[in-house]
Write a protein that holds these residues in place. Sequence first.
Motif, PDB file in Angstrom:
ATOM      1  N   ILE A 221      44.218  40.813  37.359  1.00 39.93           N
ATOM      2  CA  ILE A 221      43.482  40.065  38.372  1.00 39.93           C
ATOM      3  C   ILE A 221      42.167  39.541  37.795  1.00 39.93           C
ATOM      4  O   ILE A 221      41.471  40.256  37.061  1.00 39.93           O
ATOM      5  CB  ILE A 221      43.218  40.950  39.619  1.00 39.93           C
ATOM      6  CG1 ILE A 221      42.628  40.118  40.758  1.00 39.93           C
ATOM      7  CG2 ILE A 221      42.301  42.114  39.281  1.00 39.93           C
ATOM      8  CD1 ILE A 221      42.554  40.849  42.088  1.00 39.93           C
ATOM      9  N   PRO A 222      41.802  38.279  38.070  1.00 46.19           N
ATOM     10  CA  PRO A 222      40.528  37.738  37.568  1.00 46.19           C
ATOM     11  C   PRO A 222      39.345  38.574  38.058  1.00 46.19           C
ATOM     12  O   PRO A 222      39.358  39.108  39.172  1.00 46.19           O
ATOM     13  CB  PRO A 222      40.491  36.323  38.154  1.00 46.19           C
ATOM     14  CG  PRO A 222      41.937  35.975  38.387  1.00 46.19           C
ATOM     15  CD  PRO A 222      42.601  37.263  38.768  1.00 46.19           C
ATOM     16  N   ALA A 223      38.322  38.675  37.215  1.00 46.25           N
ATOM     17  CA  ALA A 223      37.199  39.565  37.511  1.00 46.25           C
ATOM     18  C   ALA A 223      36.477  39.203  38.799  1.00 46.25           C
ATOM     19  O   ALA A 223      36.123  40.076  39.601  1.00 46.25           O
ATOM     20  CB  ALA A 223      36.213  39.549  36.343  1.00 46.25           C
ATOM     21  N   ASP A 224      36.253  37.898  39.034  1.00 44.49           N
ATOM     22  CA  ASP A 224      35.508  37.531  40.238  1.00 44.49           C
ATOM     23  C   ASP A 224      36.331  37.740  41.497  1.00 44.49           C
ATOM     24  O   ASP A 224      35.812  38.108  42.554  1.00 44.49           O
ATOM     25  CB  ASP A 224      34.995  36.094  40.162  1.00 44.49           C
ATOM     26  CG  ASP A 224      36.118  35.086  39.980  1.00 44.49           C
ATOM     27  OD1 ASP A 224      37.202  35.468  39.519  1.00 44.49           O
ATOM     28  OD2 ASP A 224      35.900  33.896  40.306  1.00 44.49           O
ATOM     29  N   LEU A 225      37.643  37.530  41.407  1.00 41.41           N
ATOM     30  CA  LEU A 225      38.518  37.770  42.556  1.00 41.41           C
ATOM     31  C   LEU A 225      38.536  39.259  42.909  1.00 41.41           C
ATOM     32  O   LEU A 225      38.426  39.638  44.075  1.00 41.41           O
ATOM     33  CB  LEU A 225      39.930  37.267  42.247  1.00 41.41           C
ATOM     34  CG  LEU A 225      40.966  37.365  43.359  1.00 41.41           C
ATOM     35  CD1 LEU A 225      40.494  36.631  44.610  1.00 41.41           C
ATOM     36  CD2 LEU A 225      42.313  36.808  42.891  1.00 41.41           C
TER      37      LEU A 225
END
Length: 470
Positions: free
Chosen positions: A241-245
């Motif tokens: 999962i992308p860090a900001d998400l």
Amino acid sequence: MTVTVVGGRYDLIRQVGAGGMGQVFEGFDRNLKRRVAVKLTHIDLETDSEWTRRFLREAELMATVGHPGAPAIHDAGITDTEPHRPYLVMEFVDGVTLEDVLARHRRLPFGVVATLGAQVAAVLAATHRHRIYHRDLKPSNLMLCHNSTVKVLDFGLAVAPDTDRSRYTSTGQTIGTPAFMAPEQIESREITPQTDLYALGLILHELLTGERVFAGANAFSVWSRQVSAAPPDIRAACPGIPADLAGVLMCMLEKKPEARPAGATVVHAVLMRHATGLAELVDDADSPARLYAAAVSAPALSAARPVDDPAEFPSAAGKRVPTGDLSRGDLHRAVQRARKLADESRYHPAVRHLHTAVRAAVPLLGARDADVVDARVQLAGLRFESGEYAEAAPLYRALIDDLTAERGPYDDQVVYCQRRLAECLLHLGDTGEARERFRRLQTQLEARYGAADRRVSEIRALAREPRPEP
């Protein structure tokens, strides 16, 4: 077969849903020859005036918002046959709930979840702007339509904490669904935009993992976990999962409301970075809604800036990772600080302090956001109280224009600003326009409340012989 008719024009065809407040039927509007949804309160609630009031408020609240992500409200009333039950007529939404989507797919890709979540966040941004908080967001209340749009359903438990809009909660009534209730909701503390963001965080977490975040053998055990148990880290279940998400999702699940994102627009901004569409769920390549949305979003997409920091989102407490935007908490504190200075007769610093906060808040939250409007009314009031009528008058004019367009001419704040503007004009010596404004306001209020209403009598006296108040 006998067909039940509501309001003299709506045929009830079949029941399609039910909840804590009532039943929802597929209906047919005889006058306009269209399919509609008709909601009726449960028969056993017909004698409960508070539930009836809450039910009818759903129509008024949602008609105020008018967002494409929520069903359009067509009509509301009370049946003319026994038992007398309130009814609500709205757009019939055809599709599948996210609960059905979960049952079919178990877990969904990041881009699909981001697309679904961004649509819901957009609806919340609109309702929160009016201080309407859903309080019962869950997968079964989110409908995925065949054109790839998501509709947020069932605002029957919504709360808008204004004057007569506050807390329609009966003693002993449990409001909400345990698996998607925020800690402050369970503990009967203040409901805020962050209450809905917590529920949306739980939904997104479940869409990504296929597992309910907090489950238990009974409602009490689920409530206990919502209040005290840490949610599973989404990074463990979804390593890619992308860090900001991941960051904004876990931020939404913070136990303290002030630690969650500052608003739905913040969540929407992060989700939109990863939204890829819903082609895996719906074949909508030729959907008119998709074509329309693409045209609307084209300028914004072409101007979108690259993301340098994957964790840029503010919290409700004003703490950011990292950004310098004003939070709602900052605005509330600015109003309180200005009011305190005014109470000490220090109007000049009070006006300067609040003017700075409002100027920063408008581009972030919008001039018609409920909190910004409150601050603008306070700023105009400070000008008025300090005798700066020439400066207060244009502030009230702008408020009247914005609020009338948003809420209609009978809104309490619109009426208040209309009266204050007329009083400013009196103090400035423009008695002609002041008298005319008082007369128009009198006519308007008489049409709504009747000639004997106290508010009408006060304005009538001013319209007859307006004089500046001491």
